[in-house]
Design a protein around this motif. Structure first.
Motif, PDB file in Angstrom:
ATOM      1  N   SER A 172       0.832  -1.202   0.000  1.00 32.05           N
ATOM      2  CA  SER A 172       0.000   0.000   0.000  1.00 32.05           C
ATOM      3  C   SER A 172       0.866   1.252   0.000  1.00 32.05           C
ATOM      4  CB  SER A 172      -0.929   0.024   1.213  1.00 32.05           C
ATOM      5  OG  SER A 172      -1.954  -0.928   1.082  1.00 32.05           O
ATOM      6  N   VAL A 174       0.480   5.299   0.795  1.00 26.45           N
ATOM      7  CA  VAL A 174      -0.386   6.295   1.424  1.00 26.45           C
ATOM      8  C   VAL A 174       0.317   7.634   1.400  1.00 26.45           C
ATOM      9  CG1 VAL A 174      -1.477   7.050   3.569  1.00 26.45           C
ATOM     10  CG2 VAL A 174      -1.610   4.647   2.882  1.00 26.45           C
ATOM     11  N   ALA A 180      -4.821   6.817  -0.801  1.00 28.12           N
ATOM     12  CA  ALA A 180      -4.193   5.501  -0.639  1.00 28.12           C
ATOM     13  C   ALA A 180      -4.332   4.706  -1.928  1.00 28.12           C
ATOM     14  CB  ALA A 180      -4.838   4.736   0.511  1.00 28.12           C
ATOM     15  N   VAL A 245       0.252   4.607   6.953  1.00 27.16           N
ATOM     16  CA  VAL A 245      -0.049   3.388   6.191  1.00 27.16           C
ATOM     17  C   VAL A 245      -0.389   2.242   7.141  1.00 27.16           C
ATOM     18  CG1 VAL A 245       2.365   2.598   6.000  1.00 27.16           C
ATOM     19  CG2 VAL A 245       0.684   1.917   4.274  1.00 27.16           C
TER      20      VAL A 245
END
Length: 316
Positions: A172, A174, A180, A245
């Motif tokens: 991921s 962010v 995101a 995150v």
């Protein structure tokens, strides 16, 4: 787009729902989905065989409704139920299960499951603007999802194997104070991570990660790379951290365990789209439930609904 409250007739009246979707899809006036002609070349159609909401394009000589070319096309589900499903999924921080959706909309589980997946597709941003930029921080981290392998141990019975080798891998990105983006990956090699990070993060950004070796080479390409050492109990050093995150992962995991419970690898990326969307359109960024719902509805355009026949004859 004008956000509406949950008590608004668009969630219970079909004509109001259709007009609301039209206002979101065609803010500048009705547009033909076949040829793109707008306003003057379009006229309403009325007849015994047609209900309200039909239009005729004088340019391409074809008829259409607001459903055409969207996730609602060829769906028999009333538009006001589609809108209510959008609202419930857009405003539920940890998701809204298909079983609960089935009960709320008074439809079969298979229909609710299918509607939920199409809404996740509407929430997906397949061509996002790059994250970061000068003086901006983008945090990157990986997490794991899914059941562990089990093995039989004499005297103890079936035991879960330790480690994450068998779990699904997710990376991921962010943007601190922003959006995101999450991607399901096959491995966590530097080569794979480059394919995820470089297309989505501007190189003059500050990259924040943990101490994992696979981020070191990637970090050299950015204006700055700050790494916190989790193995030594370090979670923040000045402005360097991956707390944002990690917070995103916390919401995602609570949703997957507490709300959805089961998710096949085939559909995992769709769930990631859903959690990315809500995080990227959260209250902290000034987006309330009604506006978030309108943004999700706007994403339904250009994403056709397709059917797979099952034994009962319903779409699944």
């Amino acid at each position: 787009m004008t956000p509406v409250e949950l008590s608004n007739p668009v969630y219970s009246d079909e004509d109001a729902a259709r007009e609301h979707i039209e206002s979101i899809r065609w803010p500048e006036g009705v547009t033909c989905p076949h040829c793109g002609v707008v306003k003057e070349g379009i006229r309403p159609l009325q007849g015994k065989s047609m209900g309200p909401g039909w239009y005729y394009c004088t340019s391409c000589k074809d008829k259409f409704t607001v459903r055409m070319g969207t996730i609602y096309e060829r769906s028999h589900l009333p538009l006001h139920k589609w809108l209510l499903a959008f609202r419930l999924m857009a405003s539920s921080k940890k998701g809204f299960s298909a079983h609960q959706l089935s009960r709320t909309l008074n439809v079969t589980y298979k229909t609710a499951w299918f509607v939920a997946h199409r809404i996740r597709e509407a929430m997906a941003d397949h061509d996002p603007e790059p994250f970061g930029g000068k003086d901006k921080v983008v945090e990157v981290d990986e997490t794991f999802q899914g059941p562990s392998d089990v093995t039989f141990v004499n005297g103890k019975g079936w035991q879960k194997k330790r480690g994450t080798a068998s779990k699904r891998k997710i990376v991921s990105l962010v943007e601190r104070g922003g959006r995101a983006k999450s991607v399901k990956v096959e491995d966590l090699t530097t080569k794979t991570l480059k394919k995820v990070i470089f297309p989505h993060v501007v190189l003059d950004s500050t990259l924040n990660t943990d101490e994992a070796q696979h981020y070191k080479e990637i970090g050299r390409e950015f204006a700055s790379h700050e790494a916190v050492n989790h193995s030594q109990g370090e979670y923040a050093r000045g402005k360097a951290s991956t707390n944002h995150v990690e917070g995103f992962f916390s919401i995602f995991k609570r949703g997957m365990v507490g709300t959805y419970q089961h998710c096949s690898e085939k559909h995992l990326q769709r769930y990631l789209h859903e959690f990315d969307f809500r995080y990227s359109n959260r209250v902290a960024l000034g987006v309330e439930d009604g506006e978030r719902t309108s943004r999700a509805i706007a994403g339904a355009n250009g994403k056709r609904l397709t059917y797979r026949r099952v034994n009962s004859g319903e779409a699944a």
